[in-house]
Every structure is written in structure tokens, then in C-alpha cells.
Write a protein that holds these residues in place. Structure first.
Motif, PDB file in Angstrom:
ATOM      1  N   SER A 199       0.843  -1.199   0.000  1.00 33.84           N
ATOM      2  CA  SER A 199       0.000   0.000   0.000  1.00 33.84           C
ATOM      3  C   SER A 199       0.876   1.246   0.000  1.00 33.84           C
ATOM      4  CB  SER A 199      -0.894  -0.004   1.237  1.00 33.84           C
ATOM      5  OG  SER A 199      -0.097   0.114   2.410  1.00 33.84           O
ATOM      6  N   ASP A 200       0.280   2.401  -0.262  1.00 33.27           N
ATOM      7  CA  ASP A 200       1.025   3.660  -0.250  1.00 33.27           C
ATOM      8  C   ASP A 200       1.622   3.926   1.127  1.00 33.27           C
ATOM      9  OD1 ASP A 200       0.470   4.153  -2.912  1.00 33.27           O
ATOM     10  OD2 ASP A 200      -1.314   5.366  -2.500  1.00 33.27           O
ATOM     11  N   GLN A 201       0.865   3.621   2.163  1.00 34.13           N
ATOM     12  CA  GLN A 201       1.354   3.850   3.521  1.00 34.13           C
ATOM     13  C   GLN A 201       2.564   2.966   3.822  1.00 34.13           C
ATOM     14  OE1 GLN A 201      -1.626   3.304   6.536  1.00 34.13           O
ATOM     15  NE2 GLN A 201      -0.168   3.428   8.229  1.00 34.13           N
ATOM     16  N   ARG A 202       2.473   1.695   3.467  1.00 32.17           N
ATOM     17  CA  ARG A 202       3.589   0.795   3.722  1.00 32.17           C
ATOM     18  C   ARG A 202       4.814   1.207   2.893  1.00 32.17           C
ATOM     19  NH1 ARG A 202       4.299  -4.222   5.862  1.00 32.17           N
ATOM     20  NH2 ARG A 202       2.756  -3.389   7.345  1.00 32.17           N
TER      21      ARG A 202
ATOM     22  N   GLU B  49       5.684   4.223   2.057  1.00 28.84           N
ATOM     23  CA  GLU B  49       6.324   5.365   2.721  1.00 28.84           C
ATOM     24  C   GLU B  49       7.091   4.904   3.950  1.00 28.84           C
ATOM     25  OE1 GLU B  49       6.592   8.365   1.669  1.00 28.84           O
ATOM     26  OE2 GLU B  49       5.312   8.079  -0.104  1.00 28.84           O
ATOM     27  N   GLU B  50       6.535   3.940   4.670  1.00 32.88           N
ATOM     28  CA  GLU B  50       7.230   3.406   5.842  1.00 32.88           C
ATOM     29  C   GLU B  50       8.536   2.741   5.432  1.00 32.88           C
ATOM     30  OE1 GLU B  50       4.411   0.820   7.619  1.00 32.88           O
ATOM     31  OE2 GLU B  50       3.216   2.433   8.527  1.00 32.88           O
TER      32      GLU B  50
ATOM     33  N   GLU C 277      -2.461  -4.595   3.687  1.00 36.21           N
ATOM     34  CA  GLU C 277      -3.656  -4.024   3.089  1.00 36.21           C
ATOM     35  C   GLU C 277      -4.772  -5.060   3.151  1.00 36.21           C
ATOM     36  OE1 GLU C 277      -3.249  -2.987  -0.972  1.00 36.21           O
ATOM     37  OE2 GLU C 277      -4.069  -0.990  -0.663  1.00 36.21           O
TER      38      GLU C 277
END
Length: 507
Positions: free
Chosen positions: A453-456, A458-459, A487
Motif C-alpha cells: 500500500s502507499d502507507q507501507r 512510505e514506511e 492491506e
């Protein structure tokens, strides 16, 4: 003498008054004409008046006469009715109508009235053959039955041009009472959240609904579906999509199918979601279609533990001619793609829609890869790993491939190892993420920076380490599809439209 004259005058006056009350009766012996205007008295000679009084008071002595059903009119005796019935039947036979079934119903008193009914039905679009399919419709009055029923059907959304077709499919509706029978069913459907504009479509599809009792099969079917987890707000859309479910018996049709799907590993919640999205599944015959199809999938090498995932992805596979489709596709994959039966089984497990995908659609991305110097053996590996590339649009594959070669400059081997690259959007995922990697000076595998996912993502960019590549999606028997990278796709989310339909439109 004077007293006798007075009594005689009163008697005559009384008789004259009575001639305005009693209707005029015709008999084989005497034919009397009815005055066209009932407000103008028609005087009879004393003989006729005495006949009226006599028949009115002594009707029980003449069983061939009956009391009139209207204020003014000719009363038919049994003999007269029999004669007129013969004439009407002869008239109908002359039109080609079979009158055998009309013996038990009441027919109009004159040929003119019957002619009016036949002409009305023909103007509606019915043929003599249609009438012969259900001749009892000739017992319906134009004014009391046909016009009120048809007007109500048009009011609830059935186009006037379709009324004839509706009557052909369900002629029994002509006998129904609008208030007592039709309106309550329509109210019931609206109570299930069937949209007002969809009522006509639903009834055209399944007109027999108008003959069902509310407290019977319809209510039972709805109650059972809600009990297994179907959302009440989805009942209306389900009925709109497949109204036949309201006519199915729970104990012999719906429940056995649901119980079987649960027995092979599908969670009840997933079954409920399947029915919400594709209500027509309840119409699949369990013994003749569903069970043989499941057995067929196993015989072609599909693992039993993956059957729930296969069915959840593509519920329609339960109702297809699976054996024929699987045989055809397996041979095609072996001939054109050099994929053996075991590899084909793995493809079906990952994308069961492949059994219905047209071969010319499959060959378009294959030919694209062949044109880019991918060996057939490598294409076979790519398809077995990610059969979704066979659904990709060639134009999008070209753009992604061009970016991969010119901007990323990576070897072809990486695409063979991770063909999922072609399934991601170039503009919204591949380009922006690759540019961020470049700005950070990070080099990673395609899987690492795309399959999350986009969040992962960035992490990962902020971390001091690169976590290992994750596997593909797995099926959780609790009812969710867990996607890589944390996700989670809820089973309440909308299903995508059928892959084969998208591919046909794209092609």
C-alpha cells in the motif's frame, strides 16, 4: 256498483304503476321491445300488463326464467342461453379458437360482447394462438377486468407497448383484482426496497410474482437470506437482479445450496456476500450443476483447500459447463503456451475467470510478449505466476514496458520473475514510486516497491532496512482477503465486474 267501479279503477292504476317497476320479459310466445329511454314509460295493452304481473309473481313456476341482473334488459331463459352459447362458440371456432375449456365458464349473452373482447385482446397484440394457449381469458369482461388490470400494470411501470407481451407470459393476471391481489404484491416489493422505477422490469422478468401470497414463499425466502447474513438493504437489489429467488422454496432449493457451499469451505459470510452481488447463484441446480462442477474442478487438479478461493473469486463457475470449458482451455494452453495440465490448474486457482476468457483475448498480450523477444518458456512461467497479465490491455503493457526499458533500464529477467509489473498502473504507482526510490538512492526489487500500500511504501522509504518481499494474496477462511503489505480488502467492498466482460469490451 259504484263501489265496484272504484275498486276496478284502483286496480288498473296499480297495474299501470307496476309496469314502470318490472322489467319487460320476453318469452317464446311473446316478444316485447324495450324502450331505448327507460325514463319514458312504455304502455302495454292489458294483456301484456297481466303477463308481466303474472310472471313477476309466479316466477317459481317457470324455472326457465330468472330474475334480471340489471334494471332494464332482456332476461334470457336457459334455452335462450344455450342457443346463444352455441352461437358464440360457433363464432369463436370460426376464428380458429378452441372452445373446449370454455364449457365451465360464463360467457357473455351476445356475440357482439364476445366480439368486443376478442378485438380488444387482438389490439393488445395477442394472436389467436395466444388466446388458445389460455382461452379462459375470454371469460374476462373488458370493462370489469381487462381495462382496470392493464391500466394498473401501466401505472406501476410496464410500458403500454409491452402489455401484450406481459399478458402472453402471464394471462392469469387478467382475472386478478387490482385492490385485493395486485396492489399488495407491489407494496410488498416496494417494502423490500425494490426501486419504483424497477418494478416494471422485475414484473416483466417474473410476472408470476403477482400471483404469489405474501405470507408464503416470498416472505420465507427473504427471512432465510437475512438469517445467513445477507444485508436487508441488499434484498431489493437482489430481487431486481434475480426476482425468481422470491419463488424458490427455502427447504428444497436455497438452503441445500448454501449448506453445500459452507461444507466445502466457504464461510457463511462469504456466501452471503456472493449472493448479494450475484443473486442468480441461488438458481443453480445443486445436484445437476453445482456438485458436478466442483468435482470437475478437483479432477482437473484444483486443490481442495483452494476451492473456496476459486469460487469466491468467480462464483459463476458453479453454473458453467465447466468440463467442456476446462478441457478446451487446457488443450489451448498446452498447444499455444506450452503450459502443462498441472500449470493450467495453478492458473485456474489464481484466476478462475480464465475458463471463460476467449482465446483471441488471451493471445493479444501473449503476442505482445513474443514480439518483445520473450521466449515461449518464459511467457509460460509468467502466466503461471500471474495469469492476470492475460487480461491486460496491450496499449498499457506497451507503455509500461517502454518505461521499464528506457527509464528503469532493468534486465528482462526481472519481468519474467515478477510479471505482476504489467498489472500496476504506470502513472499512479510505477512512475511516482520509482522516482521516489531514485531520489532516495534506493535500489530494490520490483516486488518490494510495487506490492504494498502507499502507507507501507512510505514506511519502507523511511526505514533503515529493506524488509523481505511478501507473497501474493491469501484467502482467510474468516471471510476476508488479506493483501500483502497489511492491506486488507473487506468482503463488504464492491466486486469488480467480470474479467471476461471487460476483456471482450477492451478487445
Amino acid at each position: 256498483m259504484r263501489y265496484l267501479l272504484l275498486r276496478r279503477n284502483k286496480f288498473v292504476t296499480l297495474i299501470k304503476r307496476e309496469c314502470f317497476i318490472f322489467p319487460i320479459i320476453s318469452s317464446p310466445e311473446t316478444k316485447t321491445q324495450i324502450n331505448p329511454d327507460p325514463n319514458i314509460p312504455q304502455f302495454q295493452n292489458p294483456c301484456s300488463i297481466s303477463r308481466i304481473a303474472h310472471y313477476a309473481t309466479q316466477s317459481s313456476k317457470f324455472p326457465e326464467y330468472e330474475m334480471p341482473t340489471v334494471t332494464w334488459g332482456v332476461i334470457q331463459g336457459k334455452k335462450e342461453k344455450l342457443v346463444n352459447r352455441v352461437k358464440i362458440c360457433d363464432y369463436l371456432k370460426g376464428l380458429g379458437i378452441i372452445t373446449d375449456e370454455l364449457e365451465s365458464i360464463e360467457l357473455p349473452s351476445t356475440i357482439e360482447v364476445m366480439c368486443e373482447r376478442v378485438e380488444f385482446l387482438q389490439k393488445l397484440g395477442l394472436t389467436i394462438d395466444d388466446i388458445n394457449e389460455y382461452p379462459l381469458m375470454l371469460g374476462c369482461s373488458v370493462r370489469k377486468n381487462l381495462i382496470p388490470v392493464l391500466a394498473y400494470l401501466e401505472k406501476i411501470g410496464i410500458p403500454r407497448s409491452k402489455l401484450g407481451e406481459f399478458v402472453k407470459n402471464y394471462p392469469q393476471v387478467l382475472h386478478a383484482s387490482v385492490v385485493v391481489e395486485l396492489a399488495p404484491v407491489v407494496k410488498f416489493l416496494r417494502g423490500l426496497d425494490v426501486e419504483k422505477q424497477d418494478l416494471g422490469y422485475v414484473l416483466m422478468k417474473y410476472p408470476e410474482l403477482l400471483g404469489f401470497k405474501l405470507e408464503g414463499t416470498m416472505s420465507t425466502s427473504v427471512a432465510y437470506l437475512v438469517s445467513i447474513g445477507v444485508s436487508p438493504r441488499d434484498i431489493g437489489p437482489m430481487v431486481t437482479q434475480y426476482p425468481y429467488l422470491l419463488g424458490m422454496r427455502v427447504g428444497t432449493m436455497i438452503k441445500p445450496l448454501v449448506d453445500y457451499l459452507i461444507s466445502i469451505g466457504l464461510p457463511k459470510k462469504i456466501v452471503a456476500r456472493m449472493l448479494e452481488k450475484r443473486a442468480y447463484i441461488v438458481g443453480y441446480n445443486l445436484e445437476e450443476t453445482v456438485k458436478p462442477n466442483v468435482d470437475c474442478l478437483i479432477s482437473f487438479g484444483i486443490k481442495k483447500e483452494l476451492l473456496p478461493l476459486v469460487i469466491a473469486q468467480y462464483p459463476q463457475i458453479l453454473g458453467l459447463p465447466v468440463k467442456a470449458k476446462m478441457s478446451t482451455q487446457q488443450y489451448f494452453f498446452s498447444l499455444k503456451l506450452k503450459i502443462d495440465p498441472e500449470g493450467f490448474a495453478r492458473v485456474v486457482e489464481k484466476m478462475p475467470q480464465i475458463v471463460s476468457l476467449k482465446q483471441n483475448v488471451i493471445m493479444k498480450p501473449v503476442e505482445f510478449l513474443l514480439g518483445r523477444a520473450f521466449p515461449v518458456e518464459d511467457i509460460a512461467k509468467m502466466v503461471v505466476r500471474c495469469p492476470q497479465i492475460l487480461c491486460s490491455r496491450v496499449e498499457l503493457m506497451k507503455n509500461s514496458y517502454y518505461f521499464y526499458k528506457t527509464e528503469m533500464g532493468r534486465p528482462m529477467k526481472e519481468l519474467v520473475e515478477y510479471p505482476e509489473y504489467f498489472t500496476y498502473s504506470l502513472e499512479s504507482r510505477i512512475k511516482p514510486r520509482y522516482q521516489k526510490l531514485q531520489s532516495k538512492g534506493i535500489r530494490s526489487s520490483l516486488n518490494w516497491f510495487l506490492n504494498c500500500s502507499d502507507q507501507r511504501f512510505e514506511e519502507r522509504l523511511q526505514g533503515n532496512y529493506i524488509d523481505p518481499d511478501t507473497e501474493g494474496p491469501t484467502f482467510d477462511m474468516g471471510g476476508k482477503l488479506d493483501m500483502p503489505g497489511g492491506e486488507i480488502v473487506s468482503d463488504e467492498e464492491e466486486d469488480e465486474s467480470d474479467d471476461e466482460e471487460e476483456d471482450e469490451s477492451d478487445g
